[in-house]
Design a protein around this motif. Structure first.
Motif, mmCIF file in Angstrom:
data_model
loop_
_atom_site.group_PDB
_atom_site.id
_atom_site.type_symbol
_atom_site.label_atom_id
_atom_site.label_comp_id
_atom_site.label_asym_id
_atom_site.label_seq_id
_atom_site.Cartn_x
_atom_site.Cartn_y
_atom_site.Cartn_z
ATOM 1 N N LYS A 23 0.796 -1.195 -0.074
ATOM 2 C CA LYS A 23 -0.095 -0.129 -0.154
ATOM 3 C C LYS A 23 0.683 1.190 0.026
ATOM 4 C CE LYS A 23 -4.172 -1.930 1.774
ATOM 5 N NZ LYS A 23 -5.519 -1.573 2.738
ATOM 6 N N GLY A 24 1.893 1.314 0.606
ATOM 7 C CA GLY A 24 2.743 2.612 0.805
ATOM 8 C C GLY A 24 3.351 2.828 -0.354
ATOM 9 N N VAL A 25 3.758 1.694 -1.132
ATOM 10 C CA VAL A 25 4.646 1.880 -2.464
ATOM 11 C C VAL A 25 3.529 2.537 -3.470
ATOM 12 C CG1 VAL A 25 5.741 0.733 -4.466
ATOM 13 C CG2 VAL A 25 6.282 0.197 -2.049
ATOM 14 N N LEU A 26 2.517 1.821 -3.416
ATOM 15 C CA LEU A 26 1.258 2.310 -4.015
ATOM 16 C C LEU A 26 0.847 3.663 -4.119
ATOM 17 C CD1 LEU A 26 -0.850 -0.699 -4.984
ATOM 18 C CD2 LEU A 26 0.283 0.359 -6.661
ATOM 19 N N ARG A 34 1.920 9.318 -10.499
ATOM 20 C CA ARG A 34 0.957 8.173 -10.954
ATOM 21 C C ARG A 34 1.930 7.273 -11.742
ATOM 22 N NH1 ARG A 34 -4.102 11.879 -10.941
ATOM 23 N NH2 ARG A 34 -4.913 11.508 -8.825
ATOM 24 N N SER A 35 3.077 7.701 -12.486
ATOM 25 C CA SER A 35 3.737 6.904 -13.345
ATOM 26 C C SER A 35 5.416 7.234 -12.764
ATOM 27 C CB SER A 35 3.643 7.422 -14.667
ATOM 28 O OG SER A 35 2.540 6.749 -15.220
ATOM 29 N N LYS A 67 -3.876 -6.321 -11.236
ATOM 30 C CA LYS A 67 -4.000 -5.193 -12.359
ATOM 31 C C LYS A 67 -4.156 -3.539 -11.428
ATOM 32 C CE LYS A 67 -6.613 -7.809 -15.521
ATOM 33 N NZ LYS A 67 -5.759 -8.726 -15.567
ATOM 34 N N LEU A 68 -3.200 -3.602 -10.338
ATOM 35 C CA LEU A 68 -3.077 -2.560 -9.584
ATOM 36 C C LEU A 68 -2.131 -1.353 -10.319
ATOM 37 C CD1 LEU A 68 -2.669 -4.254 -6.041
ATOM 38 C CD2 LEU A 68 -4.767 -3.323 -7.158
ATOM 39 N N ILE A 69 -1.226 -1.930 -11.087
ATOM 40 C CA ILE A 69 -0.637 -1.086 -11.933
ATOM 41 C C ILE A 69 -0.429 -1.701 -13.390
ATOM 42 C CG2 ILE A 69 1.208 -0.518 -10.086
ATOM 43 C CD1 ILE A 69 3.136 -2.263 -11.390
ATOM 44 N N ASN A 70 -0.324 -0.861 -14.168
ATOM 45 C CA ASN A 70 0.234 -1.166 -15.718
ATOM 46 C C ASN A 70 1.856 -0.810 -15.860
ATOM 47 O OD1 ASN A 70 -2.481 -1.658 -16.662
ATOM 48 N ND2 ASN A 70 -2.777 0.594 -16.931
ATOM 49 N N TYR A 71 2.302 -2.057 -16.104
ATOM 50 C CA TYR A 71 3.970 -1.967 -16.365
ATOM 51 C C TYR A 71 4.211 -2.074 -17.863
ATOM 52 C CZ TYR A 71 8.810 -3.000 -15.919
ATOM 53 O OH TYR A 71 10.164 -2.914 -15.796
ATOM 54 N N THR A 81 -3.179 1.995 -11.544
ATOM 55 C CA THR A 81 -4.558 1.763 -12.256
ATOM 56 C C THR A 81 -5.645 2.462 -11.274
ATOM 57 O OG1 THR A 81 -4.731 -0.269 -11.489
ATOM 58 C CG2 THR A 81 -3.763 -0.112 -13.615
ATOM 59 N N GLU A 82 -6.859 2.430 -11.921
ATOM 60 C CA GLU A 82 -8.124 2.911 -10.896
ATOM 61 C C GLU A 82 -8.172 1.784 -10.147
ATOM 62 O OE1 GLU A 82 -9.922 5.512 -11.078
ATOM 63 O OE2 GLU A 82 -8.521 6.294 -12.458
ATOM 64 N N GLU A 83 -7.998 0.554 -10.409
ATOM 65 C CA GLU A 83 -7.906 -0.773 -9.036
ATOM 66 C C GLU A 83 -6.995 -0.201 -7.989
ATOM 67 O OE1 GLU A 83 -7.863 -1.255 -12.463
ATOM 68 O OE2 GLU A 83 -9.392 -2.806 -13.202
ATOM 69 N N GLY A 84 -5.773 0.146 -8.557
ATOM 70 C CA GLY A 84 -4.709 0.685 -7.771
ATOM 71 C C GLY A 84 -4.902 1.698 -6.619
ATOM 72 N N LYS A 85 -5.899 2.684 -7.189
ATOM 73 C CA LYS A 85 -6.100 3.856 -6.456
ATOM 74 C C LYS A 85 -7.316 3.302 -5.410
ATOM 75 C CE LYS A 85 -5.275 7.323 -10.322
ATOM 76 N NZ LYS A 85 -5.763 8.099 -11.112
ATOM 77 N N GLU A 86 -8.065 2.559 -5.983
ATOM 78 C CA GLU A 86 -9.179 1.991 -4.859
ATOM 79 C C GLU A 86 -8.371 1.258 -3.816
ATOM 80 O OE1 GLU A 86 -12.546 2.248 -4.803
ATOM 81 O OE2 GLU A 86 -12.226 3.741 -5.977
#
Length: 89
Positions: A23-26, A34-35, A67-71, A81-86
């Protein structure tokens, strides 16, 4: 028996810590444009959470799999991603 309980307790504590680090890294990624490059995320996770190479790879793989990030492999840039933000709410 006691050793087994100690190992289970250690494993449980590590899982909690690892989830906190994820969570901290995200959050760091989200709050810093955001990138970010893999290098910047690795540096942050190492300094803040002492997550080193193998565990960092596991963390990044979990982000992609969930799918919390796109790499982007060619540029080595991760984008939340939006999922990552959630996930970090």
């Amino acid at each position: 028996m006691e050793d087994q309980i100690d190992e289970q307790e250690k494993e449980e504590k590590f899982k909690e810590f690892f989830e906190k680090a994820r969570k901290g890294v995200l959050k760091y990624l989200d709050e810093n444009g955001r990138s970010l490059s893999m290098e910047k995320l690795h540096e942050y996770s190492l300094k803040k959470y002492f997550i080193q190479h193998q565990r960092f790879s596991q963390m990044m793989e979990s982000f992609v799999n969930e799918k919390l990030i796109n790499y982007d492999t060619p540029t080595q840039v991760s984008t939340i991603t939006e999922e990552g933000k959630e996930f970090i709410k």
